[in-house]
Structure formats: C-alpha cells, structure tokens
Enzyme design. Sequence first.
Site, PDB file in Angstrom:
ATOM      1  N   SER A 128       0.828  -1.207   0.000  1.00  0.00           N
ATOM      2  CA  SER A 128       0.000   0.000   0.000  1.00  0.00           C
ATOM      3  C   SER A 128       0.860   1.253   0.000  1.00  0.00           C
ATOM      4  O   SER A 128       1.963   1.263   0.577  1.00  0.00           O
ATOM      5  CB  SER A 128      -0.896   0.006   1.243  1.00  0.00           C
ATOM      6  OG  SER A 128      -1.523   1.260   1.414  1.00  0.00           O
ATOM      7  N   TYR A 153      -2.511  -0.237   9.967  1.00  0.00           N
ATOM      8  CA  TYR A 153      -2.680  -0.852   8.652  1.00  0.00           C
ATOM      9  C   TYR A 153      -1.382  -0.720   7.850  1.00  0.00           C
ATOM     10  O   TYR A 153      -0.887  -1.696   7.272  1.00  0.00           O
ATOM     11  CB  TYR A 153      -3.835  -0.184   7.905  1.00  0.00           C
ATOM     12  CG  TYR A 153      -3.916  -0.547   6.445  1.00  0.00           C
ATOM     13  CD1 TYR A 153      -4.340  -1.814   6.041  1.00  0.00           C
ATOM     14  CD2 TYR A 153      -3.568   0.377   5.456  1.00  0.00           C
ATOM     15  CE1 TYR A 153      -4.405  -2.150   4.700  1.00  0.00           C
ATOM     16  CE2 TYR A 153      -3.633   0.048   4.116  1.00  0.00           C
ATOM     17  CZ  TYR A 153      -4.054  -1.214   3.735  1.00  0.00           C
ATOM     18  OH  TYR A 153      -4.117  -1.547   2.412  1.00  0.00           O
TER      19      TYR A 153
END
Length: 336
Positions: A128, A153
């Site tokens: 990501s 995350y």
Amino acid sequence: MNTVLVTGAAGFIGMHCAQRLLAQGLAVVGIDNLNSYYDVALKDARLAQLQSHPHFRFVKLDVADRAGMAALFDEVRPQRVLHLAAQAGVRYSIDQPDDYTDSNLLGFGNILQGCRKHQVAHLVYASSSSVYGGNAKMPYAESDAVDHPISYYAATKKANELMAHTYSHLYGMPTTGLRFFTVYGPWGRPDMALFKFTKAILAGETIDVYGNGQLVRDFTFIDDIAEGILRVLDKPATPDASYDALQPNPGTSTAPYRIFNIGNSNPTVLMDYIAALESALGTTADKRMLPIQPGDMHSTSADTRALQAWVNFAPSTTVRDGVQRFVDWYRSFYRV
C-alpha cells in the site's frame, strides 16, 4: 491447466483480476472469508460475475486459518499466487488492530508458507502507498525509506514486505509487492470516498470532506491497476544485479524480490475529485468541511518509473473518465 490462486477474490481488485485471468484461459481458485467489514451482498454480487465461468472455483476460507490454508495449497498446488486478501482500511485499524494482526500478518505468513512448500513460481501481493507514512518527499519512490508508518494498517503492509524479502532471500522464492495508490472504479469498496460521496449525494445528504478538501491523492482507476498487476504476475521477480549493499535500495535486492508503486502518477486535490463527481452526477454536493482524520496521510503521489521499466506499463485513465465510469456502474447496479 495453469492455476492461479487469488486471495480476496470477492474483493474489489480481486474480482477484476480474476476476470482477466479467466479471460486469458487460466484456471482460477478464488478464496475469501466474506467478512462483514462492508456489505457482504456486494461481495456476493462480485462473485456472481466469476462463478459462471467453468474454470473458476470459489472456496470460502480465511487466510488466517493455518490448517485450512495448508490443506488448500496441498490440494490446488497453484503455479502462481495473487494475494489480495487483507483487512483493509486505515481508520478502522485504529479501533480494531487485532483484525489486522490476524489477516495481514498471520494470514500473510500462511501464504508464504504455502508458496514455499509448493515452490510457487511467483507470489504477487498487495502492499500500500500508506507505507510511506510520514515521508514528505514527493513523488514517493520505491527507493525511499518507509520506516515511519502512521497507521497500524500501514505497519502491517510494511511488515508484509519484510516478511516476503526474508522468504525470497532464504528460499529463492520470487515475490513482488505492489504499493497501490487509492484505487477506485466500478465494483469499488463502500468505505472509500467516491462510493460514500456518490451514495450521499444521490440521497440528498451532506458529504464529509476531510482535510478541508485539500488532501491530495494519486487516484488510480481499477482497469489500470488490474492490467498492471497481471503484467507483473507474468514476470517473476529476479535478483537485482546492480544492487549495492553499501547503498541499499529498499525496492530491490540480491534476492528475487521486487517492490513497485502502482499509481496514476497524476496526484489530484480532493476538491477536484469531488468536482469530477459533481459533473458526472449533474449536481452540486452539500459539503461539510472537516479536519484531517487520525492516521490519514495528507498527500500521496506515485513515482511509477520502475514499474514502467519492468513491464512497460503506465496507467492512462483520467480521473474525470474514471469517475464517470464509476457513476455509470453505480446507477446501473443500484438502479438510481
């Protein structure tokens, strides 16, 4: 038949990639735990797009299930693995970190073990853009250090890259991580801004605009993302002959390991993104301006030159065209 294991097959990116793999004449085994993080009916509808294909098989399974994943690898013996399953969402990770530990860390460990045991030819997995965290230099490049994540995350995605490198180094297993930059488009996730904005505007409701509308994102259309992923899947990672251990590049290695940004390379201010949506809907949104939320990055911008050099691919869909295509899908799917 050449089989690809796609995790997160009922997800946004997973469905689009599985469709393309099937169109190439490959067999796809898709797994997903169909959790309730967002509307399961949407996940079921995505699966319905795949299940009519004779070479698609769906298995409901959580990647964090160690015994279940081991048994699946033993049965399927995939040639390649596209690992997209993860607990998504930056903001949700602040309140529910255990879900990210289970899916993104334990689950990824199970994927690595399965790939190692069965000598999978190539593992491509989702990282990501959030790993860039507190970095201020733009655009983000794979050669940049990513040691200051600002959400759990993001930390799990950085951990995935480190875990993959270890397996590539120790076992010669080709792994490639793709750092996605704000993916949007038809069949997208309901927790993403475009989906939420569209739903609210069509219902005559006010939209919450964080960062006072000045956040910047490298919005990337799903068709571009899927095309890039499949090109990467077709080209297993190799050791970098020019790697210099005295000046290490985090995006490559002496092992068969690669990291690539996959973004639009055209960062867009949030207010301009909203303007494209208003144009597509033919209406003006009622906006509530709010400060940036905890864990959010102010700006993202992708340097994608490494990806283009590797597989001769660069995204091409403009934000205006991509938003229009999302709105067309949304109106058709929800009949509004």
